[in-house]
Enzyme design. Structure first.
Site, short mmCIF file in Angstrom:
data_model
loop_
_atom_site.label_atom_id
_atom_site.label_comp_id
_atom_site.label_asym_id
_atom_site.label_seq_id
_atom_site.Cartn_x
_atom_site.Cartn_y
_atom_site.Cartn_z
N LYS A 115 0.82 -1.21 0.00
CA LYS A 115 0.00 0.00 0.00
C LYS A 115 0.86 1.27 0.00
O LYS A 115 1.88 1.33 0.67
CB LYS A 115 -0.92 0.01 1.23
CG LYS A 115 -1.92 -1.15 1.24
CD LYS A 115 -2.91 -1.02 2.37
CE LYS A 115 -3.95 -2.14 2.31
NZ LYS A 115 -5.03 -1.95 3.27
N THR A 116 0.37 2.24 -0.74
CA THR A 116 0.97 3.57 -0.73
C THR A 116 -0.15 4.59 -0.91
O THR A 116 -1.31 4.22 -1.11
CB THR A 116 2.04 3.70 -1.83
OG1 THR A 116 2.73 4.95 -1.66
CG2 THR A 116 1.43 3.65 -3.22
#
Length: 248
Positions: A115-116
């Site tokens: 995730k970013t």
């Protein structure tokens, strides 16, 4: 703060943790899924061994979380790649973009979700379901699907979203060398499919150096689905240790 008190915390800052110590339950999680055919060489360049690829397919997804315990509503988008591991079919999570920091931090720290930060959206407009992903001010993906054109079998919808999921768990040591480097597996549990639809769809991906979704180009849209569900994410389990080169 006593040592035993320190150990009760799951993350930092200790007095203002980045996320709550809860197992999140997702209520009214809405999916837009578009499966597309891509370049086989480009796919092989990003899928790590020992995962195996049969067909050069990618699933682009936009998910609007109606309510999530511990995090609240948020939206997420990314790419998942159909793979096999020791005879089991599943998906490798290639990249995920969120607009919620607690969900981003917990997904990376507790599990292994790639995730970013990003700005995804999912909404209906003029007879179409529209999913977009922006990175900063730049558009990197636009997906459209006919809004509720044809009902999708509930069992098929559940099969689509409950396939095993594989990810990379990476934790560097203090000198920058890998301390943990594992392939992990998880799955979705306690699923209640409320609605499921299919229909015509289109997908555009745009080049961005820090959000390289377009490195897996769209050659042909294969299928699309629009699903509303409640679900829980199971804990991750290691299945392969890269540092030892053996199955966990």
């Amino acid at each position: 703060m006593k040592q035993q008190d320190v150990l009760r915390h799951v993350t930092t800052p200790l007095t203002n943790p980045a996320y709550a110590p809860v197992v999140p339950r997702f209520t009214n999680r809405e999916y837009l899924n578009i499966v597309y055919r891509t370049d086989a060489d480009a796919l092989r360049a990003v899928v790590p061994e020992p995962l195996e690829i049969d067909e050069p397919l990618v699933r682009f997804e936009v998910m609007r979380m109606g309510d999530v315990s511990g995090y609240g509503p948020y939206t997420e988008s990314g790419q998942a790649i159909p793979v096999g591991f020791e005879g089991e079919r599943g998906e490798y999570l290639h990249a995920m973009y969120l607009d919620n920091f607690p969900a981003t931090a917990s997904g990376r720290e507790i599990s292994a979700y790639p995730k970013t930060i990003g700005s995804p959206r999912l909404f209906a407009e003029n007879g179409a379901l529209v999913g977009t992903l922006d990175y900063g001010s730049q558009r990197v993906a636009t997906a459209t699907m006919g809004y509720k054109h044809h009902r999708l079998d509930v069992a098929e919808a559940e099969t689509q979203i409950t396939v095993p999921t594989f990810m990379l768990k990476t934790i560097p040591d203090y000198d920058g060398s890998p301390r943990v480097f594992e392939l992990v597996r998880t799955e979705i549990t306690d699923v209640v499919v409320k609605e499921a639809w299919t229909g015509p769809a289109r997908l555009q991906l745009f080049q961005h150096v820090l959000a390289p979704l377009a490195d897996l180009p769209v050659l042909e849209v294969v299928s699309a689905s629009h699903i509303l569900t409640d679900l829980t994410l199971a804990p991750v389990m290691p299945v392969f240790d890269y540092l030892k080169g053996v199955r966990s």
